[in-house]
Design a protein around this motif. Structure first.
Motif, PDB file in Angstrom:
ATOM      1  N   GLN A 129       0.828  -1.203   0.000  1.00  0.00           N
ATOM      2  CA  GLN A 129       0.000   0.000   0.000  1.00  0.00           C
ATOM      3  C   GLN A 129       0.862   1.253   0.000  1.00  0.00           C
ATOM      4  OE1 GLN A 129      -3.275   0.289  -0.279  1.00  0.00           O
ATOM      5  NE2 GLN A 129      -3.149   2.524  -0.201  1.00  0.00           N
ATOM      6  N   LYS A 130       1.928   1.229   0.838  1.00  0.00           N
ATOM      7  CA  LYS A 130       2.794   2.399   0.922  1.00  0.00           C
ATOM      8  C   LYS A 130       3.600   2.584  -0.358  1.00  0.00           C
ATOM      9  CE  LYS A 130       1.482   3.930   4.756  1.00  0.00           C
ATOM     10  NZ  LYS A 130       0.802   5.229   4.800  1.00  0.00           N
ATOM     11  N   ASN A 133       1.393   4.256  -2.713  1.00  0.00           N
ATOM     12  CA  ASN A 133       1.259   5.677  -2.377  1.00  0.00           C
ATOM     13  C   ASN A 133       2.478   6.468  -2.820  1.00  0.00           C
ATOM     14  OD1 ASN A 133      -1.134   4.956  -1.219  1.00  0.00           O
ATOM     15  ND2 ASN A 133      -0.382   5.004   0.888  1.00  0.00           N
ATOM     16  N   THR A 207      -4.230   8.386   1.293  1.00  0.00           N
ATOM     17  CA  THR A 207      -2.956   8.576   0.590  1.00  0.00           C
ATOM     18  C   THR A 207      -2.383   9.971   0.795  1.00  0.00           C
ATOM     19  OG1 THR A 207      -4.176   9.191  -1.415  1.00  0.00           O
ATOM     20  CG2 THR A 207      -3.525   6.869  -1.166  1.00  0.00           C
ATOM     21  N   GLU A 212       0.634   9.824   8.383  1.00  0.00           N
ATOM     22  CA  GLU A 212       0.735   8.456   7.868  1.00  0.00           C
ATOM     23  C   GLU A 212       0.786   7.374   8.950  1.00  0.00           C
ATOM     24  OE1 GLU A 212       3.322   9.750   3.944  1.00  0.00           O
ATOM     25  OE2 GLU A 212       3.528   7.739   4.769  1.00  0.00           O
TER      26      GLU A 212
END
Length: 241
Positions: A129-130, A133, A207, A212
């Motif tokens: 996911q990161k 992003n 995002t 974060e």
């Protein structure tokens, strides 16, 4: 958490220690008082013997000296009792110190196993996911939103395969030092508390989240929630829209 379990267990084990120490110290104080009384008695007997020795018969001299000897013997017994009490105090405290050392060693092993398994089991989903992003944030020349050619400290951690769940310093640090470890001024900060990464952390699925990563305790979590998770700030912004 394991830390709470070990702490609770150790606090239970030392619950009676203060009373035991207080009792032994009280006995030692009583022995001190008895010794002082015997010392005063010895001084009186000695002064009396010196004053009357010329007028005392041989048998009376022996009896008088025997009283002084008995008083000295009592003082010695009191001193031996004090030594025994001191040894008991030392053994009681040492037993709990050894137990603490053993608990810390077990906690260290549990922590290392949790770090190893946690990084392996949960990092894939978070990293994917990161990474997504990061790719969305970077331009065609590999620059991020701020135009930096270099990766951020968090991105470096992700490339190295280490989740921001824990600080890298914790991997080599003894658990007894975790609470007191100094903060590196170059270590990036996260969360609402603006502190360095430690313990279990969770990433916001927004995002565009400026923070974060968040510590579980700071956002009221004890376990990882299922599905997407948004931090309190992002939820507030989403509600405004």
């Amino acid at each position: 958490m394991a830390k709470g379990m070990y702490l609770e267990h150790y606090l239970d084990s030392i619950e009676g220690l203060p009373c035991e120490l207080q009792r032994n110290f009280a006995l030692m104080g009583d022995l001190d008082n008895r010794t002082e009384e015997k010392k005063a008695e010895i001084n009186e007997l000695a002064a009396e013997y010196v004053a009357k020795v010329r007028n005392l018969a041989s048998e009376e001299r022996v009896q008088h000296l025997k009283k002084i000897e008995n008083a000295y013997q009592k003082c010695k017994e009191y001193s031996d009792d004090k030594v025994q009490l001191a040894m008991q105090i030392y053994e009681m405290v040492d037993k709990h110190i050894r137990q603490l050392d053993a608990d810390l060693a077990r906690f260290e092993n549990d922590l290392q196993e949790k770090l190893d398994s946690g990084i392996q089991d949960s990092s894939d989903e978070k990293h994917s996911q990161k990474d997504k992003n990061i790719k969305e944030k970077k331009g065609s020349h590999g620059r991020d939103k701020k135009g930096s050619d270099q990766d951020s400290p968090k991105q470096k951690k992700q490339k190295n395969g280490t989740s921001p769940n824990v600080s890298e310093a914790l991997l080599t640090m003894h658990p007894s030092d975790v609470l007191d470890m100094p903060v590196d001024p170059n270590e990036p900060t996260y969360c609402l508390c603006t502190q360095v990464s430690y313990g279990e952390m969770i990433g916001c699925d927004n995002t565009d989240c400026p923070i974060e990563w968040f510590h579980f305790a700071c956002v009221g979590l004890t376990i990882k929630p299922k599905g997407k998770w948004y931090c309190p700030r992002c939820i507030q912004e989403m509600r405004k829209k």
